[in-house]
Scaffold this motif. Sequence first.
Motif, PDB file in Angstrom:
ATOM      1  N   GLY A  37     -89.825 -60.179 -56.600  1.00  0.00           N
ATOM      2  CA  GLY A  37     -90.775 -61.282 -56.747  1.00  0.00           C
ATOM      3  C   GLY A  37     -91.996 -60.971 -57.577  1.00  0.00           C
ATOM      4  O   GLY A  37     -92.903 -61.803 -57.666  1.00  0.00           O
ATOM      5  N   GLN A  38     -92.030 -59.810 -58.246  1.00  0.00           N
ATOM      6  CA  GLN A  38     -93.242 -59.387 -58.940  1.00  0.00           C
ATOM      7  C   GLN A  38     -93.187 -59.574 -60.452  1.00  0.00           C
ATOM      8  O   GLN A  38     -94.199 -59.445 -61.126  1.00  0.00           O
ATOM      9  CB  GLN A  38     -93.520 -57.918 -58.627  1.00  0.00           C
ATOM     10  CG  GLN A  38     -93.704 -57.637 -57.144  1.00  0.00           C
ATOM     11  CD  GLN A  38     -94.748 -58.545 -56.510  1.00  0.00           C
ATOM     12  OE1 GLN A  38     -95.878 -58.645 -57.007  1.00  0.00           O
ATOM     13  NE2 GLN A  38     -94.383 -59.228 -55.428  1.00  0.00           N
ATOM     14  N   ARG A  39     -92.010 -59.883 -60.997  1.00  0.00           N
ATOM     15  CA  ARG A  39     -91.872 -60.050 -62.438  1.00  0.00           C
ATOM     16  C   ARG A  39     -91.014 -61.262 -62.753  1.00  0.00           C
ATOM     17  O   ARG A  39     -90.209 -61.695 -61.931  1.00  0.00           O
ATOM     18  CB  ARG A  39     -91.230 -58.800 -63.062  1.00  0.00           C
ATOM     19  CG  ARG A  39     -92.098 -57.558 -63.063  1.00  0.00           C
ATOM     20  CD  ARG A  39     -91.280 -56.323 -63.399  1.00  0.00           C
ATOM     21  NE  ARG A  39     -90.329 -56.020 -62.334  1.00  0.00           N
ATOM     22  CZ  ARG A  39     -89.356 -55.118 -62.444  1.00  0.00           C
ATOM     23  NH1 ARG A  39     -89.200 -54.451 -63.572  1.00  0.00           N
ATOM     24  NH2 ARG A  39     -88.556 -54.892 -61.420  1.00  0.00           N
ATOM     25  N   ILE A  40     -91.206 -61.781 -63.946  1.00  0.00           N
ATOM     26  CA  ILE A  40     -90.318 -62.822 -64.434  1.00  0.00           C
ATOM     27  C   ILE A  40     -89.699 -62.355 -65.740  1.00  0.00           C
ATOM     28  O   ILE A  40     -90.282 -61.567 -66.486  1.00  0.00           O
ATOM     29  CB  ILE A  40     -91.024 -64.183 -64.654  1.00  0.00           C
ATOM     30  CG1 ILE A  40     -92.208 -64.042 -65.622  1.00  0.00           C
ATOM     31  CG2 ILE A  40     -91.437 -64.806 -63.335  1.00  0.00           C
ATOM     32  CD1 ILE A  40     -92.808 -65.380 -66.036  1.00  0.00           C
ATOM     33  N   VAL A  56     -92.406 -59.927 -67.953  1.00  0.00           N
ATOM     34  CA  VAL A  56     -93.846 -59.841 -67.748  1.00  0.00           C
ATOM     35  C   VAL A  56     -94.140 -59.608 -66.273  1.00  0.00           C
ATOM     36  O   VAL A  56     -93.481 -60.176 -65.390  1.00  0.00           O
ATOM     37  CB  VAL A  56     -94.559 -61.118 -68.264  1.00  0.00           C
ATOM     38  CG1 VAL A  56     -94.090 -62.353 -67.515  1.00  0.00           C
ATOM     39  CG2 VAL A  56     -96.068 -60.981 -68.161  1.00  0.00           C
ATOM     40  N   GLU A  57     -95.111 -58.741 -66.008  1.00  0.00           N
ATOM     41  CA  GLU A  57     -95.602 -58.515 -64.644  1.00  0.00           C
ATOM     42  C   GLU A  57     -96.505 -59.677 -64.258  1.00  0.00           C
ATOM     43  O   GLU A  57     -97.450 -60.006 -64.985  1.00  0.00           O
ATOM     44  CB  GLU A  57     -96.387 -57.203 -64.573  1.00  0.00           C
ATOM     45  CG  GLU A  57     -95.599 -55.962 -64.946  1.00  0.00           C
ATOM     46  CD  GLU A  57     -94.679 -55.503 -63.835  1.00  0.00           C
ATOM     47  OE1 GLU A  57     -94.876 -55.956 -62.689  1.00  0.00           O
ATOM     48  OE2 GLU A  57     -93.783 -54.684 -64.108  1.00  0.00           O
ATOM     49  N   ILE A  58     -96.249 -60.299 -63.122  1.00  0.00           N
ATOM     50  CA  ILE A  58     -97.025 -61.471 -62.722  1.00  0.00           C
ATOM     51  C   ILE A  58     -98.427 -61.085 -62.279  1.00  0.00           C
ATOM     52  O   ILE A  58     -99.408 -61.720 -62.668  1.00  0.00           O
ATOM     53  CB  ILE A  58     -96.300 -62.227 -61.592  1.00  0.00           C
ATOM     54  CG1 ILE A  58     -94.946 -62.748 -62.099  1.00  0.00           C
ATOM     55  CG2 ILE A  58     -97.165 -63.386 -61.078  1.00  0.00           C
ATOM     56  CD1 ILE A  58     -94.107 -63.385 -61.016  1.00  0.00           C
ATOM     57  N   ALA A  59     -98.549 -60.023 -61.509  1.00  0.00           N
ATOM     58  CA  ALA A  59     -99.825 -59.695 -60.875  1.00  0.00           C
ATOM     59  C   ALA A  59    -100.904 -59.322 -61.869  1.00  0.00           C
ATOM     60  O   ALA A  59    -102.044 -59.779 -61.769  1.00  0.00           O
ATOM     61  CB  ALA A  59     -99.620 -58.562 -59.863  1.00  0.00           C
ATOM     62  N   ALA A  62    -100.428 -59.007 -67.711  1.00  0.00           N
ATOM     63  CA  ALA A  62    -100.250 -58.301 -68.981  1.00  0.00           C
ATOM     64  C   ALA A  62     -99.418 -59.147 -69.944  1.00  0.00           C
ATOM     65  O   ALA A  62     -98.739 -60.114 -69.556  1.00  0.00           O
ATOM     66  CB  ALA A  62     -99.560 -56.964 -68.739  1.00  0.00           C
ATOM     67  N   ALA A  63     -99.482 -58.767 -71.214  1.00  0.00           N
ATOM     68  CA  ALA A  63     -98.711 -59.479 -72.226  1.00  0.00           C
ATOM     69  C   ALA A  63     -97.221 -59.268 -71.987  1.00  0.00           C
ATOM     70  O   ALA A  63     -96.796 -58.193 -71.557  1.00  0.00           O
ATOM     71  CB  ALA A  63     -99.103 -58.990 -73.615  1.00  0.00           C
ATOM     72  N   LEU A 382     -97.465 -70.047 -64.408  1.00  0.00           N
ATOM     73  CA  LEU A 382     -96.890 -68.969 -65.199  1.00  0.00           C
ATOM     74  C   LEU A 382     -96.723 -69.348 -66.679  1.00  0.00           C
ATOM     75  O   LEU A 382     -97.375 -68.798 -67.543  1.00  0.00           O
ATOM     76  CB  LEU A 382     -95.536 -68.554 -64.615  1.00  0.00           C
ATOM     77  CG  LEU A 382     -95.551 -67.996 -63.194  1.00  0.00           C
ATOM     78  CD1 LEU A 382     -94.120 -67.740 -62.706  1.00  0.00           C
ATOM     79  CD2 LEU A 382     -96.369 -66.714 -63.125  1.00  0.00           C
ATOM     80  N   LEU A 383     -95.853 -70.292 -66.963  1.00  0.00           N
ATOM     81  CA  LEU A 383     -95.508 -70.619 -68.345  1.00  0.00           C
ATOM     82  C   LEU A 383     -95.421 -72.122 -68.536  1.00  0.00           C
ATOM     83  O   LEU A 383     -94.917 -72.845 -67.666  1.00  0.00           O
ATOM     84  CB  LEU A 383     -94.154 -69.995 -68.717  1.00  0.00           C
ATOM     85  CG  LEU A 383     -94.035 -68.473 -68.651  1.00  0.00           C
ATOM     86  CD1 LEU A 383     -92.561 -68.080 -68.696  1.00  0.00           C
ATOM     87  CD2 LEU A 383     -94.797 -67.827 -69.789  1.00  0.00           C
ATOM     88  N   GLU A 384     -95.882 -72.604 -69.692  1.00  0.00           N
ATOM     89  CA  GLU A 384     -95.748 -74.008 -70.052  1.00  0.00           C
ATOM     90  C   GLU A 384     -94.485 -74.223 -70.869  1.00  0.00           C
ATOM     91  O   GLU A 384     -94.134 -73.400 -71.721  1.00  0.00           O
ATOM     92  CB  GLU A 384     -96.947 -74.463 -70.890  1.00  0.00           C
ATOM     93  CG  GLU A 384     -98.241 -74.647 -70.139  1.00  0.00           C
ATOM     94  CD  GLU A 384     -99.323 -75.209 -71.063  1.00  0.00           C
ATOM     95  OE1 GLU A 384     -99.361 -76.434 -71.248  1.00  0.00           O
ATOM     96  OE2 GLU A 384    -100.102 -74.397 -71.591  1.00  0.00           O
ATOM     97  N   ASP A 385     -93.828 -75.366 -70.657  1.00  0.00           N
ATOM     98  CA  ASP A 385     -92.663 -75.701 -71.465  1.00  0.00           C
ATOM     99  C   ASP A 385     -93.047 -75.960 -72.919  1.00  0.00           C
ATOM    100  O   ASP A 385     -92.416 -75.453 -73.843  1.00  0.00           O
ATOM    101  CB  ASP A 385     -91.980 -76.961 -70.907  1.00  0.00           C
ATOM    102  CG  ASP A 385     -90.874 -76.620 -69.935  1.00  0.00           C
ATOM    103  OD1 ASP A 385     -90.773 -75.449 -69.537  1.00  0.00           O
ATOM    104  OD2 ASP A 385     -90.105 -77.524 -69.570  1.00  0.00           O
ATOM    105  N   ARG A 386     -94.075 -76.784 -73.113  1.00  0.00           N
ATOM    106  CA  ARG A 386     -94.455 -77.203 -74.468  1.00  0.00           C
ATOM    107  C   ARG A 386     -95.969 -77.098 -74.641  1.00  0.00           C
ATOM    108  O   ARG A 386     -96.689 -78.107 -74.572  1.00  0.00           O
ATOM    109  CB  ARG A 386     -93.979 -78.630 -74.735  1.00  0.00           C
ATOM    110  CG  ARG A 386     -92.457 -78.755 -74.863  1.00  0.00           C
ATOM    111  CD  ARG A 386     -92.025 -80.189 -75.099  1.00  0.00           C
ATOM    112  NE  ARG A 386     -90.602 -80.303 -75.308  1.00  0.00           N
ATOM    113  CZ  ARG A 386     -89.994 -80.307 -76.501  1.00  0.00           C
ATOM    114  NH1 ARG A 386     -90.723 -80.206 -77.603  1.00  0.00           N
ATOM    115  NH2 ARG A 386     -88.678 -80.436 -76.594  1.00  0.00           N
TER     116      ARG A 386
END
Length: 644
Positions: A37-40, A56-59, A62-63, A382-386
Amino acid sequence: MSLLFLVAGTAQAQEGDAARRFGTLPGVTQVSLSPDGQRIAFVAPNKGQANDLYVVEIADGAAPRRILRASGDPETLLWCRWSSDARILCQVGGREDYGGQIYGFTTLVAVDAAGGNTKVLSTRRGQHARGYDFRGGRVIDWQPGEGGSVLMMRSHVPESNIGSLITKNDEGMGVDLVDVTSGSITVVEKPRRDAVEYITDGNGTVRVMGTHSAAGQTGYLSGMKRYFFRPAGGGDWEPLSTVNLRANEGFDPVAVDAATNRAIGFAKMDGRTAVVAVKLDGTGKGETLYRHPEVDVDGLVRVGRDQRVVGATYATDRRQMVTTDTKVAAMANSLSRALGGRQVYFIDASADELQWLLWAGSDVDPGRYYRYTPAAKQLRPLLEDRPLLSALTLSPVEAIRYPAADGTMIPGYLTLPPGRSDAKGLPAIVMPHGGPSSRDEWGFDWLAQYFAQAGFAVVQPNYRGSSGYGDKWYQDNGFQSWRTAIGDVTDAGRWLVKEGADPARLSIVGWSYGGYAALQSGVLAPDLFKKIVAIAPVTDLAELKEEVERYTTGAIMRDFIGSGPHIREGSPAQNAASIKAPVLMFHGTLDQNVDIEQSRIMKRALDSAGKRVELIEYPGLAHDLGDSDARTAMLARIAGFLPR
């Protein structure tokens, strides 16, 4: 320099910027959460059709680190998912032209989460293979636990070497337990020539097998797909169900619930698809789990690394979820409220299910991925689609009903320019969906939103022939029942005019079957639409019947298209002389769904009839024109073509 020139130049620049924002592919196409559960891991587009896998590390924020790249020529990453905290599996796919025939292929590879140690997991072909099989296999069980191996469907081709006693006779699809680091295998199910599908219980045991055989000596697959089950204690395969692919009837299993010893899947109930469970004990005893009186229940809600079924989804005006899992239901409801009513979908979960990956979006929000920690009630974006659309005000999508010529009320969706509450005085577009075995749904649509930003009122009709509304609405499909389907599409245009849209600036735009519908609308109602745009359209049903004969599903597709007067009458290329509006078409040369020859035939027919037509071809692109530059150029060209 004149003021008029400056204004025109500014407008052009703004339109070009809008085309770039909407034409650019989503910034992320697929996301997976690590077992801890710590990375995607996520897949993002690169230049052209190339794309990359990042971790990418969620916590620590980082890039992202790029782990893998697919060149796009011809391979692209279709999806990537964690098999363990140390290894990620990816499916690579693409299309290639072999002697004028376009073939798709897939391959499964594993890579370290830190990068490197890439290993192909699909069956390797020897130089003496006696045939071709482009199926790279599929993961059917992620083996909850440490994740050192997965259960894979893998295809096999016989091999022999003249003058040698060494042969390999395995043929067809089997199941192997594959170590994702070493690539070593343990055979779980020996390959069968007629096997096309295996289903596990989510805990490592294969319980259901689907077979699909050729009809006699024709070489074409039959219209019957048969399923078998293995008893919980093991033993031989026993009959479970038969699915008639032409009539779409019979129990079609999708998952197995080990706790209740049942297969869960779909079957028709009173002409509509429902979710059904059937006992895997030989009795054939079934139970309807979810059904709806007006629409098909067409999706399962599956969560966790074991992909257990906890509910179902269906779409009325909006997609709805029903679930028997109180934890999932509570999370979905509370998260949707916290996110302003956005639709919430669970994408992945950590092995202990203390962390959840979800996606949320709406009609005015292209969507974003989040990690949710229920114990801490923490929702982390976390991340945007667009991301290119984040600064724009998008248009709300309204569910509508409009009358067809026979009085039937047709469902659809209306998207107006930002700030507008009606279509009065606006240029307008009817945008029929593809398929035809499909339907439009409420939510973000990049094409409809682009046109709304450009000042158009846009209607997306779920014409009769669409799926999702049951057999009666589907009729004989959008080709055999083309008069009804296209009549509903043209009636959407007439409704727009009655709502105040400018009849002199009414156009129609469609992709795939939607492109067919756009062109055939020009045949059926030649004075209604002033411009026609068709992207990757079917144009000649007789030619389509010949094209499908290249494939093993040719007999099924031939019956789907049908025979009779509609083959000529329902083909826009055979009736090009009736079309009055100028036509603009776009098509990729590596389109495996609709051969580019369909657009070329249409162009020749319109040219011969003295009509205005332009065809823009995109070398190397498939049906979806999955290239940001190509889509941007297409949107800009359409905007300049349509009456404004």
